[in-house]
Design a protein around this motif. Structure first.
Motif, PDB file in Angstrom:
ATOM      1  N   UNK A  63     -13.892  10.734  21.914  1.00 30.15           N
ATOM      2  CA  UNK A  63     -15.470  10.880  21.114  1.00 30.15           C
ATOM      3  C   UNK A  63     -15.416  12.250  21.479  1.00 30.15           C
ATOM      4  N   UNK A  64     -14.469  12.891  20.923  1.00 29.83           N
ATOM      5  CA  UNK A  64     -14.855  13.977  21.097  1.00 29.83           C
ATOM      6  C   UNK A  64     -15.109  14.979  21.572  1.00 29.83           C
ATOM      7  N   UNK A  65     -15.084  15.273  22.541  1.00 31.36           N
ATOM      8  CA  UNK A  65     -14.966  16.361  23.984  1.00 31.36           C
ATOM      9  C   UNK A  65     -13.544  16.844  24.038  1.00 31.36           C
ATOM     10  N   UNK A  66     -13.340  18.571  23.656  1.00 30.75           N
ATOM     11  CA  UNK A  66     -11.813  19.005  23.809  1.00 30.75           C
ATOM     12  C   UNK A  66     -11.672  18.425  24.980  1.00 30.75           C
ATOM     13  N   UNK A  67     -10.594  18.265  25.856  1.00 28.02           N
ATOM     14  CA  UNK A  67     -10.580  18.748  27.454  1.00 28.02           C
ATOM     15  C   UNK A  67      -8.569  19.505  27.343  1.00 28.02           C
ATOM     16  N   UNK A  68      -9.751  20.648  28.593  1.00 21.80           N
ATOM     17  CA  UNK A  68      -8.625  21.458  28.325  1.00 21.80           C
ATOM     18  C   UNK A  68      -8.031  21.471  29.950  1.00 21.80           C
ATOM     19  N   UNK A  69      -6.575  21.237  29.921  1.00 15.24           N
ATOM     20  CA  UNK A  69      -6.549  21.534  31.436  1.00 15.24           C
ATOM     21  C   UNK A  69      -5.499  22.478  32.102  1.00 15.24           C
ATOM     22  N   UNK A  70      -4.969  22.621  33.129  1.00 13.07           N
ATOM     23  CA  UNK A  70      -4.849  23.352  34.191  1.00 13.07           C
ATOM     24  C   UNK A  70      -5.181  25.352  33.111  1.00 13.07           C
ATOM     25  N   UNK A  71      -6.346  25.175  32.768  1.00 12.47           N
ATOM     26  CA  UNK A  71      -7.016  26.541  32.400  1.00 12.47           C
ATOM     27  C   UNK A  71      -8.052  27.410  33.361  1.00 12.47           C
ATOM     28  N   UNK A  72      -7.730  28.125  33.810  1.00  9.82           N
ATOM     29  CA  UNK A  72      -8.844  29.208  34.747  1.00  9.82           C
ATOM     30  C   UNK A  72      -9.960  29.443  34.414  1.00  9.82           C
TER      31      UNK A  72
ATOM     32  N   UNK B  65     -27.931  39.077  26.502  1.00  5.29           N
ATOM     33  CA  UNK B  65     -27.822  38.073  27.427  1.00  5.29           C
ATOM     34  C   UNK B  65     -27.330  37.123  26.542  1.00  5.29           C
ATOM     35  N   UNK B  66     -27.096  36.199  25.272  1.00  5.38           N
ATOM     36  CA  UNK B  66     -27.138  35.303  25.263  1.00  5.38           C
ATOM     37  C   UNK B  66     -25.351  35.076  25.593  1.00  5.38           C
ATOM     38  N   UNK B  67     -25.306  34.033  25.731  1.00  4.99           N
ATOM     39  CA  UNK B  67     -23.627  33.179  26.008  1.00  4.99           C
ATOM     40  C   UNK B  67     -22.999  33.057  24.302  1.00  4.99           C
ATOM     41  N   UNK B  68     -21.883  34.217  25.006  1.00  7.36           N
ATOM     42  CA  UNK B  68     -21.058  34.160  23.272  1.00  7.36           C
ATOM     43  C   UNK B  68     -19.348  33.181  23.223  1.00  7.36           C
ATOM     44  N   UNK B  69     -19.433  33.536  24.758  1.00  6.54           N
ATOM     45  CA  UNK B  69     -17.944  32.794  24.861  1.00  6.54           C
ATOM     46  C   UNK B  69     -17.703  32.556  26.135  1.00  6.54           C
ATOM     47  N   UNK B  70     -16.505  31.798  26.245  1.00  4.22           N
ATOM     48  CA  UNK B  70     -15.825  31.416  27.985  1.00  4.22           C
ATOM     49  C   UNK B  70     -14.190  32.077  27.264  1.00  4.22           C
ATOM     50  N   UNK B  71     -14.089  32.742  28.763  1.00  7.51           N
ATOM     51  CA  UNK B  71     -12.341  33.699  28.376  1.00  7.51           C
ATOM     52  C   UNK B  71     -11.511  32.743  29.177  1.00  7.51           C
ATOM     53  N   UNK B  72     -10.233  32.238  29.233  1.00  3.58           N
ATOM     54  CA  UNK B  72      -9.261  31.850  30.052  1.00  3.58           C
ATOM     55  C   UNK B  72      -8.867  32.348  30.209  1.00  3.58           C
ATOM     56  N   UNK B  73      -7.719  31.734  31.294  1.00  7.82           N
ATOM     57  CA  UNK B  73      -5.896  32.511  31.625  1.00  7.82           C
ATOM     58  C   UNK B  73      -5.171  32.618  29.916  1.00  7.82           C
ATOM     59  N   UNK B  74      -5.563  31.397  29.084  1.00  8.83           N
ATOM     60  CA  UNK B  74      -5.388  30.990  28.187  1.00  8.83           C
ATOM     61  C   UNK B  74      -5.652  31.460  26.466  1.00  8.83           C
ATOM     62  N   UNK B  75      -7.162  31.604  26.310  1.00  7.93           N
ATOM     63  CA  UNK B  75      -7.685  31.802  25.421  1.00  7.93           C
ATOM     64  C   UNK B  75      -9.089  32.471  25.443  1.00  7.93           C
ATOM     65  N   UNK B  76      -9.877  32.207  24.866  1.00  5.25           N
ATOM     66  CA  UNK B  76     -11.154  32.463  24.004  1.00  5.25           C
ATOM     67  C   UNK B  76     -11.773  31.002  23.781  1.00  5.25           C
ATOM     68  N   UNK B  77     -12.953  30.844  24.426  1.00  6.09           N
ATOM     69  CA  UNK B  77     -13.576  29.497  23.422  1.00  6.09           C
ATOM     70  C   UNK B  77     -15.058  29.911  23.095  1.00  6.09           C
ATOM     71  N   UNK B  78     -15.456  29.572  21.856  1.00 10.37           N
ATOM     72  CA  UNK B  78     -16.791  30.515  21.533  1.00 10.37           C
ATOM     73  C   UNK B  78     -17.798  29.019  22.173  1.00 10.37           C
ATOM     74  N   UNK B  79     -18.906  29.987  22.966  1.00  7.49           N
ATOM     75  CA  UNK B  79     -19.764  28.322  23.553  1.00  7.49           C
ATOM     76  C   UNK B  79     -21.479  29.386  22.767  1.00  7.49           C
TER      77      UNK B  79
END
Lengths: 568, 568
Positions: free
Chosen positions: A214-223, A233-247
């Protein structure tokens, strides 16, 4: 004699205690204080408000006859005094006074009580990561947040969102963002599966696939390491141990913490979770103070250990028990088996009891069966495939847990709700085999999937069915460690035989009695059919003929195709 | 040592015993004899075949992987010998022989057994009335009848039909005839309600309305006296004590009779119903003869009395038990709580345990609560009203029965299946109040209708809620014996106040604390709201203020409008 009852918290349990108590006693003074102005609402409905199933926020704070449950409603209809905008600061237990502060003007006062009820609930956990306090980082904690989230989305401010945490609220919010608003949504989860406290990894794959479908991306084992914002102060991205997700928006759904500070400070005992300890009458360690709902620990009736189970349904049941006890009628709430359910787009998921991992951690030796079967008579047109995992202790045969996923919400709920009483009472696999449930072709198979789960587990415990978990099968097959005997009809097996050649052999069940000697007696052979039922039957034939090397793939091809859609 | 097992009957239980036994034992000789050539079919699916939900008769005799379950299938896949077209004539118990006759050529022979299993099922009762043997008078007993019925209808030979008997099969057949084929259908029932063995009269009204709403005419308290035919033996009409109904087809669904003559003739004990008596291992009074399914009596776990419960689901569960016992593994089937469900057009009906009348007949003192409430959170868009009747014994508070009706089939099943284990275990009302079931807004209310049914019954037993059954209310109101205080909002109450004038007073709940003295303290006053919840709450206010004359209408206006749609 109880003359004055003060209740701290006016969302679920608090109002329930107040109203029941008033029905039992016309004289008693009942006062409910709450920090918020919005009270007595269905907080569990927030994702459905955000997702548009519920148009107005009023829907969540109205009765079924469309009357808004505000302080005036409680005064006139319920005979209960609500004090909104009031924070509980401390308890003077010796003098039986609750210290409060009015949030509007900072005024402090003390309210005398004969009995105090703590119904302060829990607050979403905000992980201590940089950026977690940016304005576009939301928790799902109350109607104010809910309004803010919906407001931002409906104004078109959100193209991409990240949900942190793949528990129930995270998944419900991901559905809400995706389904109505078309927001590109990613769920990031630290564990290696979705719904890690509710499902085993095998069953969680069904839900993961459903989200992806249904179009939801699921990223597991990521901190998640930080949330980045721009100069405004607008959110631009989320950084995890494995990369960066724009949002453009982040929803935090990383669990909740009980709101017990002022109560714990007064010396009331809390458990390891920080939630208050209560006895079966929902009494804290102070005989004049009761507590219930999301701020207390409950006994898990399967493991015997304490746990928190933040659910409005349990809070309401406990509320009635507290009111009875305050009124002088002995009344008990023994604990919970952790019954849980969630809608994931057009799929239902329900569970009760312990997962296999939780069972192991609690000293059990869990054995499970996974059964795939239509949820009603297979010849009935609306039948859909359902998966059930049933878990029991190998020594005692006691049922430890059930997990069910499938297409029709209420059908899923029906199976788990039928097993939950057996979990509460410590019954065993044999009781599941003969469990009597409603039968007619539009509702169930003559041998319902629940009974067949019991039968399969019985066969496994009796060593008649020698299974391999489907996750282990897929891994072992990929690692070239095993061969497959497919016992389906040739037309069903053909694409697999073509793809996997000499590693995938086909002898249909109908020919197996004549042809079993074509199969190796030494190498491990995994038996596969559509659901695991025919392959089990074929396995008994092999065992009767002295084969010791066959292994039955639980749930059959129906499960394989879920664990690995690429398999074919 | 058991070498030869003969099973008489190859529909549901027989094949289950055979297949399970083969999986347990590779050597044993298993022979199944049956009068018919069509075997191992889902007989419960017949109405859905007639009604067109299932296109071909093969659907009912195929596995879920679309393989036809014929004697060849049983030979190759199951290792079981089927002998079709063979009638069991008698048992020579001393020599352990089954006497059979081949129906094709009349040839007789005797088959030796070590263990015999009787799975002969039951046959629809054909009442001894003139015309009952006309060709267009059908029973619903096997696939041959099913084909005949569908054949006649699909060729347009049937414009009007009469169904005799408003039990489950009668109602399912009425739906089948009406829904797809548009046959003008009338159900004639001797009792004064539909589903007389499953529902109380109050709840049966919901089903009766549903049938009428979908074009099925329901005639109650009518005895069929004869079925008339013309010179060509075509059915022309059915005559009852009250009149004549023209029709082209009659379906008899007046219950079933167990097929036990040859077994009883051999001296096996039968109960009052004519069905075989078996112990908990499903063994008859001969240690080498087992029996199960529709031809045995089961222990009703609520009443402790024996009963027949002809359901494919129970037969299948018993089949596994019999196979286990023959194989030497002690295995028990303790009895039934009579869990039952049926789809009636787009409505679901499910019940378990005893009706109030059955409870009285068994020496209990039944008290009931009727609750009307949405089946999921009232703010969730797909919520539909559901009605639950919960029955308990006034002395012991033990739960005796549950009846549920409502719009969404599986939601109904979920509630009854959750209560059925409590009935089996003899639990009480308090256990229902705190019963833990799956909760999320798309599945349930925070306080589910089951818990509220428990709460309402608890309140009644504790004399906090003084109810009147809605049937009694409607009658008393029509007889001018009582007045009503409607506690809903003025806009809801207005049409009633206008229609009934001084007999229907409105004080909304929100004003009642100020205005209760406007109500008479002497004449009986029935309190009415939408569902019975607010009116109960108002009743506590009256009681607290010394009123002894208020009565709460159970289920509120939602139930009133069902019992008497003319009421308004």
């Amino acid at each position: 004699m109880v003359k004055r009852v003060i209740i701290v918290g006016a969302v679920a349990l608090g109002p329930k205690v107040a109203c029941r108590l008033r029905r039992l006693d016309p004289e008693i003074q009942i006062t409910v204080v709450d920090r918020d102005n919005l009270i007595s609402y269905g907080g569990c409905g927030i994702p459905y408000y955000v997702g548009g199933d519920i148009a107005d926020i009023e829907g969540l704070c109205s009765t079924s006859s469309h009357v808004v449950r505000d302080p005036e409603f409680f005064r006139t209809c319920k005979g209960v005094k609500i004090m909104p905008g009031v924070e509980a600061m401390g308890i003077n237990r010796k003098e039986k006074k609750l210290d409060i502060q009015h949030l509007s003007d900072g005024r402090k006062e003390s309210l005398e009580y004969d009995k105090l009820v703590i119904a302060t609930g829990a607050t979403p956990f905000r992980p201590p990561i940089p950026g977690a306090d940016l304005p576009m980082v939301f928790t799902v904690s109350n109607l104010h947040n809910a309004k803010d989230i919906k407001d931002k989305i409906s104004k078109g401010h959100v193209g991409k969102a990240v949900v942190i945490g793949a528990g129930a609220i995270g998944i419900e919010m991901a559905e809400a963002l995706t389904d109505l608003w078309g927001v590109e949504t990613t769920i990031i989860e630290m564990a290696d599966q979705v719904l890690p406290t509710a499902l085993g990894k095998n069953m969680s794959k069904v839900v993961e696939n459903q989200l992806e479908k249904h179009g939801v991306k699921v990223m597991l084992s990521e901190k998640v390491e930080c949330i980045n914002g721009d100069a405004d102060s607008q959110v631009t991205s989320v950084e995890t141990s494995n990369g960066t997700m724009e949002c453009d928006m982040v929803v935090l759904s990383a669990g909740v913490r009980p709101n017990t500070k002022f109560a714990a400070d007064s010396g009331l005992a809390v458990g390891l979770s920080g939630a208050l300890l209560v006895d079966r009458c929902m009494k804290t360690t102070d005989p004049d103070i009761y507590a219930g709902g999301d701020c207390v620990e409950l006994r898990n009736l399967v493991s015997g250990e304490n746990m928190t189970m933040p659910l409005g349904s349990l809070a309401n049941r406990q509320g009635r028990i507290i009111a009875n006890n305050i009124h002088g009628r002995a009344s008990q709430f023994n604990g919970t088996v952790g019954t849980f359910c969630i809608k994931v787009f057009d799929m239902g998921v329900a569970t009760a009891g312990l997962t296999s991992d939780q069972a192991k951690a609690n000293g059990f030796d869990p054995v499970h069966a996974i059964v795939s079967q239509p949820d009603r008579a297979h010849f009935y047109p609306s039948a859909q495939l359902m998966f059930i995992k049933l878990i029991a202790d190998s020594k005692t045969r006691k049922i430890l847990g059930i997990e069910a996923v499938g297409g029709q919400d209420d059908a899923i709920k029906a199976r788990v709700d039928a097993i939950a009483p057996l979990l509460q009472l410590g019954l065993n696999v044999d009781d599941v085999c003969v469990l009597e449930t409603g039968y007619a072709p539009p509702f169930a198979s003559a041998m319902d999937i629940i009974n067949n789960a019991g039968n399969a587990l019985d066969n496994i415990l009796e060593n008649l069915n020698k299974p391999i978990d489907v996750i282990d099968f897929v891994e072992a097959f990929k690692n070239d460690e095993i061969k497959v005997l497919d016992v389906r009809e040739p037309k069903e097996a053909e694409p697999f035989v073509e793809k996997y050649r000499d590693r995938w052999m086909n002898i249909p069940q109908s020919e197996l009695r004549e042809r079993f000697n074509e199969v190796s007696r030494t190498d491990p052979v995994c038996l596969v059919c559509g659901t695991g039922a025919r392959s089990y039957e074929c396995q008994t034939l092999f065992v009767h003929n002295g084969f010791t090397n066959t292994i039955n793939v639980q749930g059959g091809h129906a499960m394989i195709s879920i664990i690995d859609p690429e398999f074919i």
